[in-house]
Scaffold this motif. Structure first.
Motif, PDB file in Angstrom:
ATOM      1  N   VAL A  28       0.713  -1.061   0.234  1.00 19.59           N
ATOM      2  CA  VAL A  28      -0.169  -0.438  -0.132  1.00 19.59           C
ATOM      3  C   VAL A  28       0.904   1.391   0.156  1.00 19.59           C
ATOM      4  O   VAL A  28       1.804   1.395   0.722  1.00 19.59           O
ATOM      5  CB  VAL A  28      -0.843   0.086   0.896  1.00 19.59           C
ATOM      6  CG1 VAL A  28      -1.854   0.482   1.598  1.00 19.59           C
ATOM      7  CG2 VAL A  28      -1.717  -1.458   1.152  1.00 19.59           C
ATOM      8  N   VAL A  38      -2.437   0.442  -4.943  1.00 15.11           N
ATOM      9  CA  VAL A  38      -2.287  -1.122  -4.093  1.00 15.11           C
ATOM     10  C   VAL A  38      -1.639  -2.042  -5.325  1.00 15.11           C
ATOM     11  O   VAL A  38      -2.325  -2.608  -6.443  1.00 15.11           O
ATOM     12  CB  VAL A  38      -3.686  -1.020  -3.600  1.00 15.11           C
ATOM     13  CG1 VAL A  38      -3.602  -2.700  -3.113  1.00 15.11           C
ATOM     14  CG2 VAL A  38      -4.338  -0.863  -2.899  1.00 15.11           C
ATOM     15  N   LEU A  53      -8.660  -3.294   0.650  1.00 11.70           N
ATOM     16  CA  LEU A  53      -8.757  -1.759   1.197  1.00 11.70           C
ATOM     17  C   LEU A  53     -10.158  -1.739   2.081  1.00 11.70           C
ATOM     18  O   LEU A  53     -10.747  -0.659   2.342  1.00 11.70           O
ATOM     19  CB  LEU A  53      -8.311  -0.400   1.431  1.00 11.70           C
ATOM     20  CG  LEU A  53      -7.226  -0.917   0.904  1.00 11.70           C
ATOM     21  CD1 LEU A  53      -6.522   0.823  -0.006  1.00 11.70           C
ATOM     22  CD2 LEU A  53      -5.834  -1.471   2.103  1.00 11.70           C
TER      23      LEU A  53
END
Length: 190
Positions: free
Chosen positions: A52, A82, A93
């Motif tokens: 991330v 990501v 997420l």
């Protein structure tokens, strides 16, 4: 050893076993809290089968979603990339939250799912980039905030991954923009 000694020893061992069982944390309780992994703006962090990177943070009074109607109010917009390394991820997420003062803010669901990174389909080995949007309560003063990014292991609420990216930021130091436009998530090679 006489009978009374055996009884005392047996009761003592039973009490010791009870103490060990009471002191040992329950497995579900122990894994319910993700481990925070410190993150910084522009730096990549590895959490829960993905890499991330928070590339930008903006504060705006008003949003213009792609192809949608403008939304009023105060918003915190995270631009995130990501890279998924796990083919079992459903929502990379799905656990995006922001702690601002005493208020816990979750990623907004006022924006359609296809325009939000926190609901974008992951692509193993590819980078998915987009926006995560937090609508800030109108009476909440901007200041120090802690942003937590994690994936959900299942669609049920309360089931978290084993770790999460933790980004501490001073929102009061970010200039407030007007009517910020953002794009739907994109997919690219790393």
């Amino acid at each position: 050893m006489n009978a009374a000694g055996r009884w005392v020893l047996g009761v003592g061992l039973a009490v010791a076993a009870w103490a060990v069982i009471s002191a040992t944390p329950d497995h579900r309780e122990h894994t319910a809290d993700p481990i925070p992994v410190p993150a910084a703006l522009g730096e990549s962090v590895d959490v829960s089968g993905m890499t991330v990177t928070v590339t930008d943070i903006r504060v705006t009074d008003g949003l213009e979603p792609p192809g949608g109607t403008a939304l009023g109010g105060r918003w915190v917009v995270l631009e995130v990339s990501v890279l998924s390394r796990d083919s079992d991820l459903n929502n990379p997420l799905g656990g995006a939250t922001m702690q601002l003062n005493d208020t816990l803010v979750t990623a907004s669901d006022l924006i359609p799912s296809e325009d939000r990174l926190d609901r974008a389909a992951p692509r193993t080995g590819l980078v998915v980039s987009g926006s995560i949007l937090f609508q800030v309560p109108p009476d909440a003063p901007l200041g120090e905030a802690t942003i937590l990014l994690s994936r959900r292991e299942a669609s049920e609420s309360g089931v978290w991954a084993d770790d999460q990216a933790q980004l501490d930021v001073d929102l009061g130091g970010i200039a407030i923009q007007q009517d910020l436009a953002f794009d739907a998530p994109t997919v690219a090679a790393p």
